[in-house]
Scaffold this active site. Structure first.
Site, PDB file in Angstrom:
ATOM      1  N   TYR A 178       5.362 -57.983  52.608  1.00 20.02           N
ATOM      2  CA  TYR A 178       5.277 -56.527  52.740  1.00 20.02           C
ATOM      3  C   TYR A 178       3.888 -56.152  52.267  1.00 20.02           C
ATOM      4  CZ  TYR A 178      10.192 -55.499  53.737  1.00 20.02           C
ATOM      5  OH  TYR A 178      11.422 -55.389  54.327  1.00 20.02           O
ATOM      6  N   TYR A 198      24.690 -51.709  50.912  1.00 22.12           N
ATOM      7  CA  TYR A 198      23.270 -51.932  51.159  1.00 22.12           C
ATOM      8  C   TYR A 198      23.050 -52.994  52.238  1.00 22.12           C
ATOM      9  CZ  TYR A 198      18.413 -53.205  50.346  1.00 22.12           C
ATOM     10  OH  TYR A 198      17.082 -53.477  50.523  1.00 22.12           O
ATOM     11  N   LYS A 225       6.504 -59.438  62.359  1.00 27.00           N
ATOM     12  CA  LYS A 225       7.954 -59.230  62.497  1.00 27.00           C
ATOM     13  C   LYS A 225       8.254 -57.749  62.698  1.00 27.00           C
ATOM     14  CE  LYS A 225      12.314 -59.878  59.968  1.00 27.00           C
ATOM     15  NZ  LYS A 225      12.651 -58.577  59.378  1.00 27.00           N
ATOM     16  N   HIS A 237      14.821 -54.961  62.624  1.00 29.59           N
ATOM     17  CA  HIS A 237      15.169 -55.019  61.199  1.00 29.59           C
ATOM     18  C   HIS A 237      16.689 -54.875  61.006  1.00 29.59           C
ATOM     19  CE1 HIS A 237      12.650 -54.755  57.379  1.00 29.59           C
ATOM     20  NE2 HIS A 237      13.876 -54.708  56.891  1.00 29.59           N
ATOM     21  N   ARG A 272      18.048 -51.274  60.442  1.00 31.64           N
ATOM     22  CA  ARG A 272      17.913 -50.676  59.107  1.00 31.64           C
ATOM     23  C   ARG A 272      16.691 -49.786  58.983  1.00 31.64           C
ATOM     24  NH1 ARG A 272      20.772 -53.640  55.409  1.00 31.64           N
ATOM     25  NH2 ARG A 272      19.327 -53.406  53.677  1.00 31.64           N
ATOM     26  N   PRO A 324      14.066 -63.198  56.452  1.00 29.80           N
ATOM     27  CA  PRO A 324      13.738 -62.729  55.106  1.00 29.80           C
ATOM     28  C   PRO A 324      14.660 -61.588  54.708  1.00 29.80           C
ATOM     29  CG  PRO A 324      12.134 -61.903  56.706  1.00 29.80           C
ATOM     30  CD  PRO A 324      13.045 -62.839  57.442  1.00 29.80           C
ATOM     31  N   VAL A 325      15.409 -61.789  53.674  1.00 32.11           N
ATOM     32  CA  VAL A 325      16.309 -60.748  53.151  1.00 32.11           C
ATOM     33  C   VAL A 325      16.010 -60.640  51.663  1.00 32.11           C
ATOM     34  CG1 VAL A 325      18.718 -60.235  52.596  1.00 32.11           C
ATOM     35  CG2 VAL A 325      18.119 -61.012  54.897  1.00 32.11           C
ATOM     36  N   GLY A 326      15.679 -59.438  51.243  1.00 31.42           N
ATOM     37  CA  GLY A 326      15.272 -59.226  49.854  1.00 31.42           C
ATOM     38  C   GLY A 326      16.453 -59.226  48.901  1.00 31.42           C
ATOM     39  N   SER A 381      11.540 -63.355  51.281  1.00 27.00           N
ATOM     40  CA  SER A 381      11.064 -61.972  51.252  1.00 27.00           C
ATOM     41  C   SER A 381      10.094 -61.750  50.098  1.00 27.00           C
ATOM     42  CB  SER A 381      12.263 -61.036  51.088  1.00 27.00           C
ATOM     43  OG  SER A 381      11.836 -59.745  50.730  1.00 27.00           O
ATOM     44  N   ARG A 391      18.591 -44.458  54.938  1.00 28.33           N
ATOM     45  CA  ARG A 391      19.867 -45.178  54.885  1.00 28.33           C
ATOM     46  C   ARG A 391      20.907 -44.365  54.120  1.00 28.33           C
ATOM     47  NH1 ARG A 391      16.921 -50.869  53.489  1.00 28.33           N
ATOM     48  NH2 ARG A 391      15.489 -50.811  55.251  1.00 28.33           N
ATOM     49  N   THR A 400       5.751 -58.218  57.999  1.00 30.48           N
ATOM     50  CA  THR A 400       6.715 -57.264  58.571  1.00 30.48           C
ATOM     51  C   THR A 400       5.998 -55.948  58.845  1.00 30.48           C
ATOM     52  OG1 THR A 400       8.532 -58.354  57.453  1.00 30.48           O
ATOM     53  CG2 THR A 400       8.914 -56.089  58.162  1.00 30.48           C
ATOM     54  N   GLN A 437       7.477 -64.049  53.771  1.00 33.86           N
ATOM     55  CA  GLN A 437       7.389 -62.734  54.422  1.00 33.86           C
ATOM     56  C   GLN A 437       6.625 -61.776  53.525  1.00 33.86           C
ATOM     57  OE1 GLN A 437       9.658 -59.907  53.224  1.00 33.86           O
ATOM     58  NE2 GLN A 437       8.363 -58.549  54.452  1.00 33.86           N
TER      59      GLN A 437
HETATM   60  C1  FNR Z   1      16.755 -57.282  55.507  1.00 34.75           C
HETATM   61  N1  FNR Z   1      15.622 -57.487  56.296  1.00 34.75           N
HETATM   62  C2  FNR Z   1      14.388 -57.685  55.703  1.00 34.75           C
HETATM   63  N2  FNR Z   1      13.288 -57.940  56.477  1.00 34.75           N
HETATM   64  C3  FNR Z   1      12.089 -58.188  55.908  1.00 34.75           C
HETATM   65  O1  FNR Z   1      11.118 -58.424  56.626  1.00 34.75           O
HETATM   66  N3  FNR Z   1      11.971 -58.186  54.538  1.00 34.75           N
HETATM   67  C4  FNR Z   1      13.013 -57.927  53.703  1.00 34.75           C
HETATM   68  O2  FNR Z   1      12.872 -57.946  52.483  1.00 34.75           O
HETATM   69  C5  FNR Z   1      14.266 -57.636  54.299  1.00 34.75           C
HETATM   70  N4  FNR Z   1      15.343 -57.325  53.525  1.00 34.75           N
HETATM   71  C6  FNR Z   1      16.590 -57.165  54.100  1.00 34.75           C
HETATM   72  C7  FNR Z   1      17.702 -56.931  53.284  1.00 34.75           C
HETATM   73  C8  FNR Z   1      18.968 -56.869  53.850  1.00 34.75           C
HETATM   74  C9  FNR Z   1      20.166 -56.671  52.961  1.00 34.75           C
HETATM   75  C10 FNR Z   1      19.129 -57.047  55.252  1.00 34.75           C
HETATM   76  C11 FNR Z   1      20.501 -57.034  55.883  1.00 34.75           C
HETATM   77  C12 FNR Z   1      18.031 -57.230  56.052  1.00 34.75           C
HETATM   78  C13 FNR Z   1      15.765 -57.624  57.772  1.00 34.75           C
HETATM   79  C14 FNR Z   1      16.067 -59.055  58.155  1.00 34.75           C
HETATM   80  O3  FNR Z   1      14.949 -59.892  57.976  1.00 34.75           O
HETATM   81  C15 FNR Z   1      16.478 -59.188  59.635  1.00 34.75           C
HETATM   82  O4  FNR Z   1      15.486 -58.579  60.454  1.00 34.75           O
HETATM   83  C16 FNR Z   1      17.828 -58.558  59.953  1.00 34.75           C
HETATM   84  O5  FNR Z   1      18.761 -58.799  58.926  1.00 34.75           O
HETATM   85  C17 FNR Z   1      18.333 -59.149  61.267  1.00 34.75           C
HETATM   86  O6  FNR Z   1      19.496 -58.536  61.655  1.00 34.75           O
HETATM   87  P1  FNR Z   1      20.975 -59.110  61.396  1.00 34.75           P
HETATM   88  O7  FNR Z   1      20.943 -60.615  61.578  1.00 34.75           O
HETATM   89  O8  FNR Z   1      21.323 -58.718  59.980  1.00 34.75           O
HETATM   90  O9  FNR Z   1      21.767 -58.385  62.428  1.00 34.75           O
END
Ligand code: FNR
Length: 385
Positions: A148, A42, A254, A278, A281, A95-97, A124, A184, A175, A146
Site C-alpha cells: 500500500y 469485516y 493489483k 478487491h 470491498r 494479500p489479505v491484511g 499484505s 463499508r 494495489t 503487497q
Molecule cells: C482484502 N484484500 C486486500 N487486498 C490488498 O491488496 N491488500 C490488503 O491488505 C487486503 N486486505 C483484505 C482484507 C480482507 C478481509 C479481504 C476479504 C480482502 C483484497 C484481496 O486481496 C482480494 O482482492 C479479494 O479478497 C478477492 O476476492 P475474494 O476472493 O475474497 O472474492
C-alpha cells in the site's frame, strides 16, 4: 515438472479423518461461528450496497464450459511459470491484511499452508506478522509482498520494498484500487476497525523509516501514523515509474479493471497485472472482475501475465477464469474462512479441496494443459444477465 497421474482424481477427498466444510457456504457458516461478529463482518462484507460483491459471484454463471471428450486425459499438467519460477498450480494466496482477526497464528499459518502446497503467498502491507517473521517461518517458499503506497513519506514504501527484497520475496504487488478505503457499512454498523485495534501494525512498528517519522514510540502514535499513511489519493503513474526504478523485483499492479489501464501498464514496463475489484470491498457498483477480464486479455496481447481475483469460490471458477485468459487466480475470503475454522490445516484443506475440484473440472473439460482451456468457453445463451 512432474505430471500428475489422474488416478487420484477418483478419490474425491473422501478418506478424511475429520469432517471439514466442503462448500463455500458451509465454510462461511462455520467461520462465522468461530469469529467475533465484527471480525467476521469485516471479512465477509463488501462496500456500499454490496452490488459488486454479489455480482462477482453471480457473473461466473454467465460463462459456460463446453467440454470435449475422447481426448485421453490420463495425465494432467496444471503447472504455471511466472517470472521465471514454476508453480504446481495456477493459484495464489491473495494479500489479505490483519489475519490475526481470524486466527492467532494469522499470516504465519496461511504462509505455511501455501508453502506446503507450493503456491505463492502474497503478504499484505497491513499484516499481523512482519515480513521478517513470515520469512523466518517459511524459509524459501514463494512469497510476494503487497504494497500500500505510503502517503506521508514515500521512503516508507521504499523501505518496506527493500525489506521484502532482503527477506527473499520475489515480486511486489502494488494495489492501485485503495487510494481511499471503500465505504463499508458493516464496519460502520459494528464500529469495527482492526487497524485501530493494532492488527495491521507489524510491518510498521518494525520499519525504521516509519518509526522515525512518528512523534513517539507508543501504541497510539504507531496507529495514528498508520492511519495518516494508509490512504494515498496522490498515487499516479509517475510514482509507479519511480517505484519501478527503485527495485529489481517484478512489479504487478493489483486492481486493474479497464483495458486502457492494462495498456498503460504495458507501456510503463509493468511486469504483470491482477484484474480485481478487491472482492467488492472498494468501489461498489463496479464491473464484476470476471466480466472485465476478456477485454483486458485482448488489450494486453500476451505482453505480460494477467492474474485474476474477486469471486473465485470453487475449482470450476478457476477453470473459467483461465479459459477466459487469466494465467492464474488469487483467492481471498475462502482461505480466510479456512484459517478461522482450522488455522494452517484449515487453509490447507480449503486449498486442497479447491485444487481437487479444479483438476477434476479440467479433466472433465477434456483438457490436459491449462492453455488448452482457452477455446472451451462460451457466454451462456441462457443467462439471465
Ligand atoms: C482484502 N484484500 C486486500 N487486498 C490488498 O491488496 N491488500 C490488503 O491488505 C487486503 N486486505 C483484505 C482484507 C480482507 C478481509 C479481504 C476479504 C480482502 C483484497 C484481496 O486481496 C482480494 O482482492 C479479494 O479478497 C478477492 O476476492 P475474494 O476472493 O475474497 O472474492
Amino acid at each position: 515438472m512432474e505430471f500428475a497421474k489422474n488416478n487420484d482424481l477418483f478419490s474425491q477427498n473422501i478418506n478424511q479423518s475429520e469432517v471439514f466444510p466442503v462448500s463455500f457456504k458451509e465454510l462461511e457458516k462455520e467461520a462465522k461461528e468461530s469469529m467475533a461478529a465484527g471480525a467476521f463482518g469485516y471479512v465477509q462484507s463488501g462496500a456500499g450496497g454490496e452490488e459488486t460483491l454479489q455480482r462477482n459471484i453471480a457473473s461466473f454463471s454467465k460463462y459456460a464450459i463446453v467440454p470435449r471428450f475422447l481426448k485421453d486425459v490420463s495425465t494432467l499438467d496444471t503447472s504455471i511459470t511466472l517470472f521465471g519460477r514454476t508453480y504446481p498450480y495456477p493459484l495464489l494466496i491473495a494479500p489479505v491484511g490483519m489475519q490475526k482477526i481470524a486466527h492467532v497464528d494469522g499470516e504465519i499459518a496461511t504462509a505455511k499452508a501455501a508453502a506446503a502446497i507450493g503456491i505463492p503467498f502474497i503478504q499484505s502491507t497491513v499484516s499481523s506478522y512482519s515480513i521478517e517473521e513470515i520469512a523466518e517461518a517459511t524459509a524459501d517458499s514463494p512469497k510476494w509482498f503487497q504494497l500500500y503506497w505510503s502517503s506521508t513519506d514515500e521512503e516508507i514504501s521504499y523501505s518496506m520494498v527493500k525489506r521484502a527484497e532482503e527477506a527473499g520475496y520475489e515480486a511486489i504487488v502494488l494495489t492501485v484500487d485503495t487510494v481511499v478505503i471503500g465505504w463499508r457499512e458493516e464496519d460502520v454498523r459494528n464500529q469495527y476497525s482492526p487497524l485501530k485495534q493494532g492488527f495491521g501494525k507489524a510491518n510498521y512498528e518494525t520499519d525504521p523509516v516509519f518509526m522515525s517519522s512518528i512523534p513517539m514510540n507508543d501504541f497510539d502514535s504507531v496507529i495514528q501514523g498508520i492511519l495518516d499513511n494508509i490512504q494515498h489519493p496522490a498515487l499516479n503513474w509517475e510514482k509507479v515509474a519511480e517505484l519501478k526504478k527503485r527495485t529489481s523485483l517484478p512489479i504487478l499492479l493489483k486492481g486493474i479493471l479497464h483495458p486502457e489501464d492494462a495498456k498503460l501498464a504495458v507501456a510503463n514496463g509493468i511486469d504483470g497485472i491482477i484484474v480485481s475489484n478487491h472482492g467488492g470491498r472498494q468501489l461498489d457498483g463496479v464491473i464484476a472482475s470476471i466480466d472485465a477480464l476478456p477485454a483486458i486479455v485482448e488489450a494486453v496481447e500476451g505482453k505480460m501475465p494477467i492474474l485474476f481475483d474477486s469471486g473465485i469460490r470453487r475449482g470450476s471458477d478457476i477453470v473459467k477464469a483461465i479459459a477466459l485468459g487469466a494465467d492464474a487466480v488469487l483467492i481471498g475470503r475462502p482461505f480466510m474462512y479456512g484459517l478461522a475454522v482450522g488455522g494452517q490445516k484449515g487453509v490447507e484443506k480449503v486449498l486442497e479441496n479447491m485444487l481437487q475440484e479444479m483438476k477434476v473440472s479440467i479433466s472433465l473439460a477434456g483438457v490436459t494443459k491449462l492453455k488448452d482451456l482457452r477455446n472451451l468457453i462460451i457466454k451462456n445463451p441462457h443467462s439471465v444477465f
